[in-house]
Design an enzyme around this catalytic site. Structure first.
Site, PDB file in Angstrom:
ATOM      1  N   LYS A 101      -3.259   3.160  -5.305  1.00  0.00           N
ATOM      2  CA  LYS A 101      -2.401   1.807  -5.893  1.00  0.00           C
ATOM      3  C   LYS A 101      -3.147   0.694  -5.328  1.00  0.00           C
ATOM      4  O   LYS A 101      -3.228   0.357  -4.081  1.00  0.00           O
ATOM      5  CB  LYS A 101      -0.871   1.687  -5.728  1.00  0.00           C
ATOM      6  CG  LYS A 101      -0.287   3.059  -5.899  1.00  0.00           C
ATOM      7  CD  LYS A 101       1.011   2.892  -5.281  1.00  0.00           C
ATOM      8  CE  LYS A 101       1.043   2.924  -3.626  1.00  0.00           C
ATOM      9  NZ  LYS A 101       0.323   4.177  -3.165  1.00  0.00           N
ATOM     10  N   ASP A 182      -1.237  -5.272  -2.305  1.00  0.00           N
ATOM     11  CA  ASP A 182      -1.095  -4.490  -1.271  1.00  0.00           C
ATOM     12  C   ASP A 182       0.267  -3.574  -0.970  1.00  0.00           C
ATOM     13  O   ASP A 182       0.492  -2.371  -0.875  1.00  0.00           O
ATOM     14  CB  ASP A 182      -1.511  -4.702   0.097  1.00  0.00           C
ATOM     15  CG  ASP A 182      -2.166  -3.662   1.107  1.00  0.00           C
ATOM     16  OD1 ASP A 182      -3.047  -2.986   0.686  1.00  0.00           O
ATOM     17  OD2 ASP A 182      -1.472  -3.554   2.253  1.00  0.00           O
TER      18      ASP A 182
END
Length: 326
Positions: A101, A182
């Protein structure tokens, strides 16, 4: 007649960093799958990875791994901005993809990945492992069965203190640095799991590090009958919990992103509690799912769909456009 033997899915791993070590430890709790090769531009890291996880082959460049005929699928754990090029190259070599991701840094790039996966007839999934955790699935079952009544408020936060370092991956704008990409993708995905529709209104605040990268973001989403309050940060360790507050009860999920338990509360009492007693860190559930879909010949997951991944990116872009910077 003997049952047909299940195909062993052999993985190639891109980079030998922290998250790929977690993948390697957790795959040992899965059946009929293994790591066949690891690639890293740092030969010493690749060798250490090989020894620690008993991996047969190492490469000092990624294309060599993609061309390895002994590799069926590739787990991409490289920095965000490299996900696209690594995924395209691997899929063009006929490999299935499980990508960390965010899967890409823009909707247009994800649409291109989807097109390549369709053309090459390979599996492509964003590694949103949280959605596969038993505790998250249990919480969703409670929610869908009406255990908390009507949802009024969803709260979720995820953050760890990451000291400012302009050259570090987390803060480097060339590597899509910032807490929203993040860490913020976790609250975004958690909210999307329970609020599939688009919000009616969004407002928020972005605090920026000295180089302009976002290091603390808090935002609120207003829906027809509920509100979601979300927070992510590099500036502090947040509670990292998820709460679903309804008219008749509350679901509490400690450390929601890696949750091993959840509780159904009524007033101040725990009515039900669930613990998964898993053996690994939690990656094993998404690995099992990806292997199953690959064996079935599918190009995408029916849990974390391509549409879900597009929605994550849309939410990130909306926050960036509408939140006030400070």
């Amino acid at each position: 007649m003997a049952a047909k033997k299940e195909k062993v899915i052999k993985w190639g791993v891109v980079t030998a960093g922290r998250i790929t070590h977690t993948f390697a430890r957790d795959i040992k709790h899965c059946v009929n799958t293994e790591i066949a090769a690891v690639a890293s531009r740092d030969d010493e890291k690749a060798r250490r990875f090989q020894l620690e996880h008993s991996v047969e082959t190492t490469y000092d460049n990624y294309q060599a791994l993609f061309n390895d005929e002994n590799v069926d699928a590739v787990y991409i754990g490289s920095p965000h901005t490299f996900h696209f090029e690594h995924a395209v190259a691997a899929m063009r070599a006929g490999k299935h993809i499980l990508c960390e991701k965010p899967i890409t840094t823009s909707e247009s790039k994800l649409l291109e990945l989807m097109s390549v996966a369709t053309e090459e007839k390979v599996f492509l999934m964003e590694a949103m492992w949280t959605w596969f955790l038993p505790a998250i699935k249990k919480a969703r079952d409670w929610y869908r069965s009406g255990k908390i009544g009507e949802l009024i408020h969803l709260k979720c936060d995820f953050g760890y203190h990451v000291p400012y370092c302009e050259s570090g991956r987390e803060y480097d704008p060339k590597l899509a640095g910032g807490c929203l990409f993040d860490m913020g993708i976790y609250p975004i995905a958690f909210n999307r799991l329970f609020n599939a529709s688009a919000p009616k209104e969004m407002q928020g605040n972005i605090h920026r590090a000295p180089n302009g990268v976002d290091d603390d973001v808090i935002w609120q989403l207003k829906y027809e009958n509920s509100i979601s309050s979300l927070h992510t940060s590099f500036r502090a360790r947040l509670p990292n919990s998820g709460h679903l507050i309804g008219t008749e009860g509350t679901i509490c999920i400690p450390d929601f992103f890696r949750s091993i338990e959840c509780s159904l509360m009524r007033d101040d009492k725990i009515e039900e509690r669930f613990q998964d007693n898993r053996k690994g860190s939690g990656f094993e559930f998404q690995i099992d799912h990806a292997c199953k879909r690959i064996r079935q010949g599918e190009t995408q997951s029916d849990v974390v769909t391509w549409k879900d991944s597009l929605n994550f990116l849309k939410d990130i872009e909306t926050i960036r456009q509408k939140a006030i910077s400070s």
